[in-house]
Design an enzyme around this catalytic site. Structure first.
Site, short mmCIF file in Angstrom:
data_model
loop_
_atom_site.label_atom_id
_atom_site.label_comp_id
_atom_site.label_asym_id
_atom_site.label_seq_id
_atom_site.Cartn_x
_atom_site.Cartn_y
_atom_site.Cartn_z
N GLU A 1 -4.03 0.41 2.98
CA GLU A 1 -4.38 -0.89 3.27
C GLU A 1 -5.56 -0.69 4.31
O GLU A 1 -5.63 -1.37 5.49
CB GLU A 1 -3.30 -1.74 3.88
CG GLU A 1 -2.21 -1.69 2.86
CD GLU A 1 -1.10 -2.73 3.29
OE1 GLU A 1 -1.03 -3.04 4.37
OE2 GLU A 1 -0.21 -2.97 2.22
N GLU B 1 2.63 -0.18 -3.56
CA GLU B 1 3.61 -0.65 -2.56
C GLU B 1 4.15 -2.31 -3.56
O GLU B 1 3.29 -3.01 -3.94
CB GLU B 1 3.13 -1.25 -1.34
CG GLU B 1 3.14 0.19 -0.49
CD GLU B 1 2.66 -0.31 0.81
OE1 GLU B 1 2.80 -1.40 1.42
OE2 GLU B 1 2.14 0.61 1.51
O1 AHR Z 1 5.89 -0.96 3.38
C1 AHR Z 1 5.65 -1.69 4.63
C2 AHR Z 1 4.19 -1.71 4.89
O2 AHR Z 1 3.82 -2.77 4.06
C3 AHR Z 1 3.52 -0.54 4.86
O3 AHR Z 1 3.54 0.27 5.84
C4 AHR Z 1 2.17 -1.26 4.65
O4 AHR Z 1 1.24 -0.48 3.80
C5 AHR Z 1 2.37 -2.62 3.87
O5 AHR Z 1 1.62 -3.63 4.78
#
Ligand code: AHR
Length: 504
Positions: free
Chosen positions: A178, A303
């Site tokens: 991110e 994710e």
């Molecule tokens: O999964 C929780 C968080 O969500 C992670 O650390 C991040 O990459 C995303 O914003």
């Protein structure tokens, strides 16, 4: 109100499509709340049975899923993690502040050796996420050398001094996380240049071939994907994959919705938003196709899952939430989309495996009791899709689909695959309250045998607890019989069903 006409799901058993990479059933474990500490790792002195500090029950439950890979150490945590703090004698490891997740002190007792030990116990593959945001090129370069080199290089020697002679295999390495946000608040063009630079120094050592994964787009930021595809140089040369993150919630970011107390409207809204994941994959893939028609660069959806308000009374920084039948169907809808985009999707990782967000496993902080969630059971029931050839599954419904959040949400979603003389059909029935008859129209091959399992519960918010661990668990589906076109099945409301076929 009259019941709707039977649905038809047409599966062409003799037209195999692209292989569904087993890595789309991947996992994610971050130093966040009780995922690593208490979830995976309890230390050697714990009363909970463990192997070198790693919980035996968690390992056994995940081994049963054949989990193909595990991403670690973050997430946002990855871009403030300095791996050398997590090696050597535990009592000498420096501490740090986990500023993203609860502002707690991290003692680094779970580091590189412990993670790779976990990978070996799970029989899975490592996806290590490096630090671009607050790290250096040298630090990243030395980490992959430490992990994978087999001669007397400085980092291989350091690994040996810390007790591990053999190098490990690390097939996947993340170039930050991110980087448009917690990983450095960069612009796409800035990061594309850094991704190229950092990737150059994540070397292939000692026969270990790394797939370098550049930190990709948030949701529908197609410009980010465009910049990374343009910035990659020749496709697959610098980095071999780019990622995508998208979470499902029904409320705004500040109040995402309760995990267990929701209206029927929120049930359908969550499912419509989960179904959006497929649209995101398709649109990012279209941009990738333009630059890389040979599909050398993989899309890694590293994710995904539900993100609800934390369970009342728990630390808001720990992201601990319950998991219901609704979460199970969110997962099954994601998988249907993943199966249909097997040509580009290299990997996907649910966030996260234990005690955080849409977890497979919840552990009680006091008793240590372990609960398998409804989402765990979807992974188990869908296991047969790993490395199978995708099959088109067409859902034909006479009624108009419900429109939710501006999107059509048909009452049934389906996907299918075939391998080794069998086929697996997954059926998600999204109607909150009524059963539905489905004719499985099986074409192209004779079916010699079948069995079906169903996952549902008493209501859409049914979930498992230490007191009622089997409130939502798969059982044999009895309501299935031969039909002139294949099989006729009655799906209960709010349910997930898998049908396994033996092909003649
Ligand atoms: O999964 C929780 C968080 O969500 C992670 O650390 C991040 O990459 C995303 O914003």
């Amino acid at each position: 109100m009259s019941s709707p006409a039977p649905a038809r799901v047409v599966v062409d058993l003799d037209l195999p499509g692209p292989i569904i990479n087993r890595h789309v059933y991947g996992h994610f474990a971050e130093h966040l709340g009780r995922c690593i500490y208490g979830g995976f790792f309890v230390g050697e002195d714990s009363d909970i049975p463990n192997t070198r500090g790693i919980r035996d029950d968690v390992v056994a439950a995940l081994r049963a899923l054949d989990i193909p890979n595990l991403r670690w150490p973050g997430g946002c945590f990855a871009d403030e993690y300095h791996w050398k703090d997590g090696i050597g004698p535990r009592e000498q490891r420096p501490r740090m502040v986990n500023s993203h997740w609860g502002d707690v002190v991290e003692d680094n007792s779970f580091g590189t050796h412990e993670f790779m030990d976990l990978v070996e116990l799970l029989g899975t593959e490592a996806y290590v996420n490096g630090n671009v945001g607050s790290g250096t090129v040298q630090e990243m370069s030395e980490w992959i050398e430490y992990l994978t080199r087999d001669d007397d290089s400085p980092m291989a020697a350091l690994r040996r001094a810390n007790g591990r002679d053999e190098p490990w295999k690390v097939p996947f390495f993340g170039i930050g996380n991110e980087t448009w946000g917690c990983g450095g608040n960069m612009r796409a063009d800035e990061y594309a240049a850094l991704a190229r630079q950092y990737s150059t120094f994540v070397r292939d050592h000692a026969g270990n071939t790394v797939t370098r994964i550049a930190a990709g787009a948030n949701i529908d930021d197609y410009d980010w994907t465009e910049a990374l595809m343009q910035g990659a140089g020749s496709p697959g040369f610098s980095y071999q994959a780019i990622s995508l993150h998208y979470y499902t919630h029904t409320g705004p970011w500040e109040d995402k919705g309760s995990a267990t107390e929701f209206s029927e409207e929120e049930w359908y809204l969550a499912l419509a938003r989960a179904a959006r994941a497929e649209e995101l994959v398709a649109r990012h893939a279209t941009i990738m196709d333009k630059h890389d028609p040979e599909k050398k660069v993989g899309l890694v959806f590293d994710e995904w899952g539900t993100w609800w308000n934390v369970e009342p009374g728990t630390n808001p920084g720990f992201l601990y939430q319950q998991n219901t039948v609704r979460d199970a169907l969110v997962a099954s809808l994601h998988f249907d989309g993943f199966h249909r985009h097997a040509d580009r999707l290299l990997m996907a990782n649910i966030a996260q495996t234990v005690n955080v967000l849409q977890a497979m496993i919840l552990t009680d902080p006091d008793s240590g009791a372990l609960v398998l969630t409804p989402t765990y059971h979807v992974f188990a029931m869908n296991k047969g899709h790993q490395d199978a050839a995708s099959l088109a599954a067409h859902v034909l419904l006479e009624e108009e689909p419900r429109v939710v959040d501006g999107r059509a949400l048909p009452a049934i979603s389906a996907s299918a695959s075939t391998k080794e003389g069998t086929a697996l059909v997954s059926l998600s029935h999204l109607d909150a309250s009524a059963p539905r008859t489905v004719v499985l129209d099986l074409r192209g091959r004779e079916v010699a045998g079948f069995s079906a399992r169903v996952l549902t519960g008493e209501g859409t918010a049914a979930h498992n607890t230490p007191e009622q661990p089997e409130a939502v668990a798969p059982v044999a589906l009895e309501d299935v019989r031969p039909h002139e076109r294949g099989l006729e099945i009655v799906l209960p409301p709010h349910s997930f069903t898998t049908v396994e076929l033996q092909l003649a």
